[in-house]
Design a protein around this motif. Sequence first.
Motif, short mmCIF file in Angstrom:
data_model
loop_
_atom_site.label_atom_id
_atom_site.label_comp_id
_atom_site.label_asym_id
_atom_site.label_seq_id
_atom_site.Cartn_x
_atom_site.Cartn_y
_atom_site.Cartn_z
N THR A 161 7.65 21.39 -24.98
CA THR A 161 7.81 22.73 -24.39
C THR A 161 6.66 23.03 -23.43
OG1 THR A 161 8.96 23.47 -26.36
CG2 THR A 161 8.11 25.20 -24.93
N VAL A 162 5.43 22.73 -23.88
CA VAL A 162 4.26 22.99 -23.02
C VAL A 162 4.30 22.08 -21.79
CG1 VAL A 162 1.73 22.82 -22.90
CG2 VAL A 162 2.81 23.92 -24.88
N ILE A 163 4.64 20.81 -21.98
CA ILE A 163 4.70 19.88 -20.84
C ILE A 163 5.71 20.40 -19.79
CG2 ILE A 163 5.38 17.54 -20.09
CD1 ILE A 163 4.46 16.58 -22.93
N ASN A 164 6.91 20.77 -20.26
CA ASN A 164 7.94 21.23 -19.33
C ASN A 164 7.53 22.50 -18.60
OD1 ASN A 164 9.98 19.23 -19.49
ND2 ASN A 164 10.44 19.92 -21.56
N LYS A 165 6.89 23.40 -19.34
CA LYS A 165 6.44 24.66 -18.74
C LYS A 165 5.38 24.38 -17.66
CE LYS A 165 6.67 29.21 -19.62
NZ LYS A 165 7.88 29.91 -19.39
N LEU A 166 4.43 23.50 -17.97
CA LEU A 166 3.37 23.19 -17.00
C LEU A 166 3.97 22.49 -15.77
CD1 LEU A 166 0.48 22.02 -19.36
CD2 LEU A 166 0.56 24.13 -18.02
N LEU A 167 4.93 21.61 -16.00
CA LEU A 167 5.55 20.90 -14.87
C LEU A 167 6.33 21.86 -13.98
CD1 LEU A 167 6.87 17.60 -16.51
CD2 LEU A 167 5.05 17.82 -14.79
N MET A 221 -5.29 20.30 -24.32
CA MET A 221 -5.29 18.83 -24.39
C MET A 221 -4.07 18.28 -23.62
SD MET A 221 -5.18 16.58 -27.87
CE MET A 221 -6.72 16.06 -28.44
N ILE A 222 -2.92 18.95 -23.79
CA ILE A 222 -1.70 18.52 -23.10
C ILE A 222 -1.90 18.66 -21.59
CG2 ILE A 222 0.76 19.07 -22.73
CD1 ILE A 222 0.71 20.16 -25.70
N ALA A 223 -2.50 19.79 -21.16
CA ALA A 223 -2.73 20.02 -19.72
C ALA A 223 -3.64 18.94 -19.15
CB ALA A 223 -3.31 21.41 -19.50
N GLU A 224 -4.68 18.55 -19.93
CA GLU A 224 -5.59 17.49 -19.45
C GLU A 224 -4.86 16.17 -19.27
OE1 GLU A 224 -9.16 17.01 -21.91
OE2 GLU A 224 -9.43 19.19 -21.64
N PRO A 232 -2.19 17.03 -10.18
CA PRO A 232 -1.69 18.20 -9.43
C PRO A 232 -2.72 18.67 -8.39
CG PRO A 232 -2.46 18.88 -11.58
CD PRO A 232 -2.58 17.38 -11.55
N SER A 233 -2.25 19.32 -7.31
CA SER A 233 -3.18 19.77 -6.25
C SER A 233 -4.07 20.91 -6.77
CB SER A 233 -2.41 20.20 -5.01
OG SER A 233 -1.36 21.04 -5.41
N SER A 234 -3.52 21.77 -7.64
CA SER A 234 -4.37 22.78 -8.30
C SER A 234 -4.24 22.60 -9.81
CB SER A 234 -3.95 24.18 -7.88
OG SER A 234 -2.59 24.36 -8.17
N PRO A 235 -5.33 22.94 -10.56
CA PRO A 235 -5.30 22.62 -11.99
C PRO A 235 -4.23 23.40 -12.77
CG PRO A 235 -7.38 23.68 -11.34
CD PRO A 235 -6.56 23.56 -10.12
N TYR A 236 -3.71 22.78 -13.82
CA TYR A 236 -2.78 23.48 -14.71
C TYR A 236 -3.53 24.60 -15.44
CZ TYR A 236 0.41 19.54 -14.05
OH TYR A 236 1.25 18.60 -13.52
N GLN A 237 -2.84 25.71 -15.67
CA GLN A 237 -3.47 26.86 -16.32
C GLN A 237 -2.91 27.04 -17.73
OE1 GLN A 237 -5.71 29.01 -14.82
NE2 GLN A 237 -5.67 27.66 -13.02
#
Length: 287
Positions: A161-167, A221-224, A232-237
Motif C-alpha cells: 500500500t505504501v509503495i503504491n501510494k509513493l509511486l 524505510m520503504i521510501a528509502e 525520483p527527481s524529488s524525494p518521497y515524502q
Amino acid sequence: MRVLITGARGQLGQCLRDCTPDNLEVIFTDSKTLDITNLATVNAMVEGFQPHVIVNTAAYTNVNQAENESALAFKVNAVGVANLAQAAQKIGCRLIHLSTDYVFDGKANQPYTHLDAPNPSNTYGQSKLAGETLALSLCDNVTIIRTSWVFSQYSNNFIPTVINKLLSEQTVQITENTTGTPTNAYELAKFILQQIQSPLSQKIIHYSGNVVITRLQLAQMIAEELSQYTMPSSPYQVQLTEATSRDWVRPNYSALASIQSVTEQEARRQLQQQIHSIIQTIINEVN
Ligand SMILES: NC(=O)c1ccc[n+]([C@@H]2O[C@H](COP(=O)([O-])OP(=O)(O)OC[C@H]3O[C@@H](n4cnc5c(N)ncnc54)[C@H](OP(=O)(O)O)[C@@H]3O)[C@@H](O)[C@H]2O)c1
C-alpha cells in the motif's frame, strides 16, 4: 502426509501454496470450497479427506470493519475455529491455527512473549482470542501460531500500500503510528510447513519478524528502498498526520518476541531485502 489448508485465497494461503513441498498431499480450500462457519461442510471435508494436519489461515481480518460487524467476526474467528477443532478432534488430527498480536492490549513496552496474558482491545482481537480458547479446549492436538503485521506482494497490506501510494502520489500519510514486528508471509509459510513435519511441543508459539518498528519508521524505510530503486527527481515524502477516531481501535504496541530470533542487524537487512523484492514485483507488474 495429508494436509488440509483453509483460507487459500488469503495472502498467507497463497504463500503456503507457493512453498508447499511435493511430499505433502495438500488440499487448499477457500471460503467457497470450505466455509469454516458451516459445521456440516467442515465435518464432511475432514471425514472425507482424513487429514493428518489442518492449517487454518482463514479468518475475518478487517480490523476496522470488525467494530461494525462483530457478529460476523466472531462467526468466522471463533465459531469457524471451533468447527475445525471439533472436526480435528473427531478424527484425531492436529490443528495448526493462526492467530494475532492483536490479542494483546498494546500497553507493553517490550515484545510480548507467549507467556504474557492476552487482553484484546478491539473486536477483531477479542474474536481471535475466542478462537484460540475454543481451539485449545475442543481439540487435544492444537498449535496456535500468533503472528504480527503480515506482509507479502499479495493483498493490500501495509508495505505494498505504501509503495503504491509513493509511486502514484510521491507522498504517503501515516495516521496510526503503532509499533509492531512486520512478518514476511513467505517466512511464516515456511515456518508453518516446518511445524507440519516436525512440530514443537509448545501449544502457543509467537512467530514474527525480529525488527521492532513503528509504522512511520517502516514507511520511511520503504521510501528509502524505493528511492534507491526509482531515483525520483524529488524525494518521497512520508508524513505523520492526525488519526481519525476510527483508526484507534488498534493496540499501540504489538511487537511479538519471535521463537526464531536473529540479530537486530541481520533482521533489518532481511526486512530491507524483503521490501526490495516487493518493490521489484510491483514495478515489474506496472511495466
Ligand atoms: N494480515 C496480518 O497482518 C495478520 C497479522 C496477524 C495475524 N494474522 C492472522 O494470520 C492469518 C492469515 O491472515 P492473512 O493475512 O492471510 O488474511 P487474509 O489475506 O485476509 O485471508 C483470510 C482468508 O480467510 C478467508 N475466509 C474468510 N471467511 C471465511 C470463511 N467463513 N470460511 C473460509 N474462509 C474464509 C478469506 O477467504 P476468501 O478470500 O475465499 O473470501 C480470506 O482469503 C489469519 O488468521 C489472521 O488473523 C494476520
